[in-house]
Motif scaffolding. Structure first.
Motif: not given
Ligand SMILES: Cc1cc2nc3c(=O)[nH]c(=O)nc-3n(C[C@H](O)[C@H](O)[C@H](O)COP(=O)(O)OP(=O)(O)OC[C@H]3O[C@@H](n4cnc5c(N)ncnc54)[C@H](O)[C@@H]3O)c2cc1C
Length: 487
Positions: A246-248, A403-407
């Motif tokens: 919805t709000l990436r 950090g996305g997946t790395t985070g």
């Protein structure tokens, strides 16, 4: 993302109230003053406060009230934030920390005033929470107590090791900070109670209604759901880590952390013999959090992951934690397990404020969401309806990409490292304590041996300028041979 679940091996009184079978879904277009996305603690508090102040409010919930963290927490209400107070001072200075701290206390007071037996039957409030240290740091404790008590007007008591261990039969904990004004409630009942109160105040709550897209431009903002549209002057995003697509860009500022809890089967007398303290207990490293419920059960939260897992997997982990901290309890039977995802920000403070005109955020409450989400709900409702500007105190804590997946991978590694180093520090502190105890026993034995032999241990050199104390002279040897000088 898999749904956070609750698994019961047997019926526990602590079970979450079931959501009504019939859930009201938004199936017609609607115009309101305030649209709230998310029916967790944060969204429901905004809705309750705004409806009480006279606004027309609609809450849109993708699943059902309190299905995530808000319906699976331990119910401990403390002042403050997840970020230690000293870090807060370093970040924003003493004056602003003082105001932020006062706001966090207002949040706790909101929960206290709302979580009464009259308003939410069965909420079972009880007083007092104890923060215990895994390491022996009595001197640090004193300065912390002074700061909380004198500078931040928070009622606290410092507990010495003996007092902590009289209440909790374990050598894992040393000193403690007791908060007599902290309290605990049935956390699961609270979120459903909030929903009932918000409805009574006039807010409309639509479940099974995921928000698919938001257009925040213009005076009247638009929201699209699968079967209806909604227009509102203000939108409050209280979706925590599940806001997703919805709000990436907003949801990527939160690191999702799943925390798991359990309740044991009744433990009988042995629980009272091991844990006399009846409030909540949390260690200062944020690893274990527990309290006694229903008289003789233990409710315990500890394991964490940065991905969704089945809570029942963690029953043996929690069993081991309980046994490690309280060996005298032996192996306990687990009746129920559950988990929920909390949103962790990079700076450790919640996200509260206005992102653009009429678009608000209330998220990122981490492990301490009861007082902080209450505070956020009040602040935002009052900002919208009364022009209260205090949410600006949170402006220094920007939306930082998590950090996305790395985070997530890094977050997991850091979590493991933090737990590992806390365990090592705890083991070292207990080792030092054992050595000190052994030394004291050795000294006592030596003193006793000297007393019996009529001698004293060699005295230490006196400080300069002080006369050396006269040593008692050993008795003269008896003249057995009847030689010279003998009387
Ligand atoms: C095991 C455990 C123990 C805890 N113990 C304590 C404690 O003792 N004391 C304490 O202070 N805190 C505790 N916490 C932390 C606390 O539970 C959380 O900080 C708090 O519940 C967060 O509330 P929330 O409203 O932000 O999020 P949530 O409860 O996650 O609610 C957000 C809601 O938004 C909905 N949503 C998201 N996106 C959309 C969308 N696009 N459309 C529609 N709906 C959407 C979700 O479905 C969800 O229902 C604990 C947490 C856990 C997991």
């Amino acid at each position: 993302m898999s749904e956070t679940s609750t698994t019961k091996a047997s019926t526990a009184k602590t079970g979450a109230p079931r959501a009504p079978a019939e859930r009201a879904r938004l199936s017609f277009d609607l115009d309101v003053d305030i649209a709230v996305v998310g029916a967790g603690l944060a969204g429901l508090t905004v809705a309750l406060e705004a409806a009480k102040l006279g606004a027309s409010v609609a809450v849109l919930e993708g699943r059902h009230v309190g299905w995530n963290a808000s319906g699976h927490q331990l119910g401990t209400v403390m002042p403050g934030y997840g970020l230690p107070i000293s870090d807060l001072i370093a970040r924003v200075g003493f004056e602003d920390t003082s105001e932020l701290w006062a706001l966090s206390k207002e949040g706790a007071e909101f929960v206290r005033a709302t979580a009464t037996e009259e308003l939410i039957p069965g909420i079972a409030p009880s007083e007092g929470a104890l923060e215990v240290s895994n390491v022996d740091v009595g001197d640090q404790l004193i300065s912390r107590l002074q700061m909380l008590g004198e500078d931040f007007e928070t009622e606290v008591e410092g507990w010495q090791v003996d007092r902590v261990r009289a209440e909790l039969n374990t050598d894992h904990y040393f000193h403690g900070v007791y908060y007599p004004k902290a309290f605990q409630i049935d956390g699961r009942k609270y979120v459903h109670g909030l929903a009932a109160l918000a409805r009574r105040a006039g807010a409309r709550i639509f479940e099974d209604t995921p928000v698919v897209s938001i257009d925040p431009s213009g005076i009247r903002k638009r929201i699209v759901t699968p079967s209806a549209r909604l227009r509102a002057s203000h939108i409050v995003l209280a979706g925590n880590v599940h806001l997703g697509a919805t709000l990436r860009r907003l949801s990527e500022t939160l690191l999702p952390v799943w925390r798991y809890g359990a309740v044991t089967a009744p433990l009988g007398e042995r629980l009272a013999e091991t844990i006399a303290f009846r409030g909540s207990v949390a260690d200062s490293d944020g690893i274990d959090h527990f309290r006694v419920v229903d008289g003789d059960r233990l409710m315990w939260a500890s394991p964490e992951t940065t991905w969704a897992a089945r809570p029942e997997r963690f029953a043996p982990v929690i069993q081991r934690r309980i046994r490690t901290i309280f060996p005298s309890l032996g192996k306990v039977e687990i009746s129920e397990t559950w988990g929920g995802a909390v949103g962790q920000t990079v700076h450790g403070m919640p996200q509260i404020g206005q992102l653009r005109r009429g678009l608000w955020v209330a998220s990122g409450f981490g492990r301490q969401g009861l007082n902080t989400s209450a505070m956020a709900g009040q602040l935002i409702a009052r900002s919208i309806l009364w022009g209260d500007e205090r949410w600006r105190l949170f402006s220094p804590f920007e939306l930082v990409w998590a950090g996305g997946t790395t985070g997530r991978i890094a977050g997991h590694a850091i979590g493991l490292w933090g737990r590992g180093s806390a365990a090592a520090a705890g083991a070292l502190a207990r080792y030092r304590e054992r050595v000190r105890t052994q030394e004291r026993v050795r000294e006592a034995r030596l003193a006793e041996a000297n007393r019996q032999a009529g001698t004293r241990p060699p005295s230490r050199r006196p400080p300069p300028g002080r006369p050396r104390p006269e040593r008692p002279q050993p008795p003269a040897p008896a003249n057995l041979g009847g030689g010279e000088g003998a009387s």
